[in-house]
Design an enzyme around this catalytic site. Structure first.
Site, PDB file in Angstrom:
ATOM      1  N   ASP A 178       5.898   4.474   5.086  1.00 28.21           N
ATOM      2  CA  ASP A 178       6.782   3.504   5.742  1.00 28.21           C
ATOM      3  C   ASP A 178       6.936   2.214   4.924  1.00 28.21           C
ATOM      4  OD1 ASP A 178       4.076   3.083   6.391  1.00 28.21           O
ATOM      5  OD2 ASP A 178       4.540   2.081   8.277  1.00 28.21           O
ATOM      6  N   HIS A 179       6.210   2.131   3.806  1.00 25.16           N
ATOM      7  CA  HIS A 179       6.332   0.956   2.928  1.00 25.16           C
ATOM      8  C   HIS A 179       6.895   1.296   1.549  1.00 25.16           C
ATOM      9  CE1 HIS A 179       4.047  -1.838   5.612  1.00 25.16           C
ATOM     10  NE2 HIS A 179       3.754  -0.655   6.134  1.00 25.16           N
ATOM     11  N   HIS A 239       0.851  -1.196   0.000  1.00 27.42           N
ATOM     12  CA  HIS A 239       0.000   0.000   0.000  1.00 27.42           C
ATOM     13  C   HIS A 239       0.884   1.242   0.000  1.00 27.42           C
ATOM     14  CE1 HIS A 239       1.014  -0.495   4.195  1.00 27.42           C
ATOM     15  NE2 HIS A 239       0.379   0.604   4.560  1.00 27.42           N
ATOM     16  N   HIS A 277      -7.388  -1.794   5.613  1.00 25.70           N
ATOM     17  CA  HIS A 277      -6.552  -0.744   6.182  1.00 25.70           C
ATOM     18  C   HIS A 277      -7.141   0.614   5.802  1.00 25.70           C
ATOM     19  CE1 HIS A 277      -3.060   0.688   8.210  1.00 25.70           C
ATOM     20  NE2 HIS A 277      -2.422   1.127   7.158  1.00 25.70           N
ATOM     21  N   HIS A 326       1.591   3.841   1.813  1.00 21.03           N
ATOM     22  CA  HIS A 326       1.978   4.625   2.987  1.00 21.03           C
ATOM     23  C   HIS A 326       3.502   4.691   3.009  1.00 21.03           C
ATOM     24  CE1 HIS A 326      -2.021   4.237   5.456  1.00 21.03           C
ATOM     25  NE2 HIS A 326      -2.069   5.158   4.513  1.00 21.03           N
ATOM     26  N   HIS A 340       6.016  -5.320  12.033  1.00 24.19           N
ATOM     27  CA  HIS A 340       5.388  -3.993  11.904  1.00 24.19           C
ATOM     28  C   HIS A 340       5.023  -3.420  13.271  1.00 24.19           C
ATOM     29  CE1 HIS A 340       2.552  -0.893  10.283  1.00 24.19           C
ATOM     30  NE2 HIS A 340       3.443  -0.886   9.315  1.00 24.19           N
ATOM     31  N   ASP A 371      -0.451  -3.793   5.773  1.00 24.79           N
ATOM     32  CA  ASP A 371      -1.018  -3.506   7.080  1.00 24.79           C
ATOM     33  C   ASP A 371      -2.495  -3.862   7.041  1.00 24.79           C
ATOM     34  OD1 ASP A 371       1.475  -2.300   7.120  1.00 24.79           O
ATOM     35  OD2 ASP A 371       0.758  -0.361   7.787  1.00 24.79           O
TER      36      ASP A 371
END
Lengths: 301, 301
Positions: free
Chosen positions: A64-65, A60, A140, A62, A268, A210
């Site tokens: 942090d990914h 996805h 999510h 976001h 995570h 997530d």
């Protein structure tokens, strides 16, 4: 199938935990899952070889990914990579990458192919002779897909002594590996079972991050050998998990148990936890074969 | 004025060298210069406090100088930062940041102000009661500005024993610190020189990366206490330096010598060099007070 954990943090790089990224290796193939900031450095640190990677699977959009993608792609360009790269993700990645590279004046030496997936259904989105990769619909705050790597059944293994014994011509071997019997010159038939051994059972690895606790995941990951499931929180922060649409370690274990997987990896982790002992204890109460997806560890499916 | 090196790599994070980023601290003020991928992690690693940063100065829009911004800005949002942040850079940064944050669904808790600078002239672009920050036109493959931090002259230091001796009223002290004489009630005049000490000499720090050898830099950085000048290559790779519009260590030293700076720091090393001994030796032949801008080191201007 071998899974290497490059990072296991959520939110920020707290307590020395790097952001989410994993490498999946199958024979000489390398696949990347997610690519948080610093993934390049993690690859160096753990002496991984990722240059052969032809497919990256992004769960996805976001930060942090995905914030490690820009440096990763740029550096493959510096190395004059020529092999094309496919990027699988929910919609939006192409604009992020192309805008950023344009502003930074980067002209890659290789082709990018963006494959937008529908994160609301489970479908096979990539296939080659050795494996399939399927989407896993997650729940999510934005469209999010887990990734299921399902190895195909390998050819049967021919017993070398039988090649000798029956003087099997080279051109018959692929057929025998595929299950055919051997017809000798005088007409006698040697059954395949005598000539070959069963191939190793095909392995499956599922990556779920997530996501809030999401029952439909169970059906999709049923019976996989290895399940990575996010466990951002412990049950003490269940309300926060629900609001932020993340899972607790107990919820991850519940998915693992009901799906009958072989082994569970937790990752995570929220920066509020200085260690992950509680996550592990909480999960093992429900699903014994659970472990922490520690940075640098290699898990064999 | 204190300068902390968070990274010194160019191109890729080879040989464990992190990407370019520095913190400049003056009393309780923190300024960031450039923000390569992993800057957040470097701040944690070296236990720096950067949350008070209100201004970031970006030299140019190449990935090795800006890819850490996205994670940095996002995480300040996670921490519910409320103080606004100014980002100084050549044009283009706003589109990079705003597009990326929009696609990633990030809504920051604080305001961003983008200040586009003209990298072709030296001008004061930021000023507060303690310092000025000036652009330094550099010569690179895209509009690139160095940054000159020039401390303002501090007020004179009043001698405590004189406050006692002359019973100086509190409201006269700012004037005396600013250089006024003291007029006693009976009309006698005490000269300022008797009441105060000279303030410490104002310091100046210049950051020059990335740039080919560029003579006009000399005039702008003349006499600074500390000069960081990129030294991507050694003279053995002079041709490559010219093509890529970078400098050699000898060229950096030449700038330092002709500008009469106090001390030279070399950085932004190409990944082709496993160590930087040759850079240092080459520079010191021309300018003795040269050092490597090692990650984690603190230099006081």
């Amino acid at each position: 199938m071998q899974v290497t954990i490059l990072g296991n943090a959520s939110g920020g790089p707290f307590h020395g935990r790097p952001y989410s990224a994993q490498l999946v290796q199958l024979d000489n193939q390398v696949f990347m899952i997610d690519c948080g900031e610093g993934t390049q450095m993690q690859i160096f640190k753990h002496r991984m070889k990722a240059d052969a990677c032809r497919q990256i699977f992004i769960s996805h959009l976001h930060g942090d990914h995905i914030f490690g993608l820009l440096g990763m792609l740029t550096n493959w360009g510096h190395k004059k990579r020529s092999e094309p790269l496919q990027l699988f993700s929910p919609p939006g990645l192409q604009e992020f990458i192309e805008t950023s590279l344009r502003i930074c004046g980067v002209r890659l030496s290789y082709a990018l192919e963006f494959v937008e997936v529908d994160a609301s259904v489970s479908a096979c989105v990539f296939e080659n002779p050795k494996l399939e990769v399927w989407t896993i619909p997650l729940r999510h705050r934005c469209p999010t897909s887990g990734w299921l790597f399902r190895e195909k059944t390998r050819p049967r293994t021919i017993r070398p002594e039988k090649i000798e014994e029956y003087q099997i011509p080279y051109d018959l071997i692929p057929g025998i590996k595929a299950g055919q019997d051997l017809v000798l010159p005088h007409g006698a038939i040697i059954p395949n079972a005598e000539l070959t051994l069963d191939p190793p059972a095909p392995k499956a690895y599922a990556y779920c991050s997530d996501t809030a606790f999401h029952e439909p995941v169970i059906e999709v990951v049923k019976g996989v050998d290895l399940l990575y499931h996010e466990a951002t929180f412990t049950n003490g922060h269940l309300a926060e998990a629900e609001i932020s649409m993340h899972s607790t370690a107990a919820q991850a274990a519940e998915i693992a148990k009901r799906a009958g997987v072989g082994r569970l990896l937790l990752g995570h982790f929220s920066g509020r936890y200085t260690d992950t002992d509680l996550h592990l204890a909480e999960a093992r109460l429900i699903f014994e074969n659970a472990d922490i997806a520690e940075e640098g560890q290699v898990f064999v499916g």
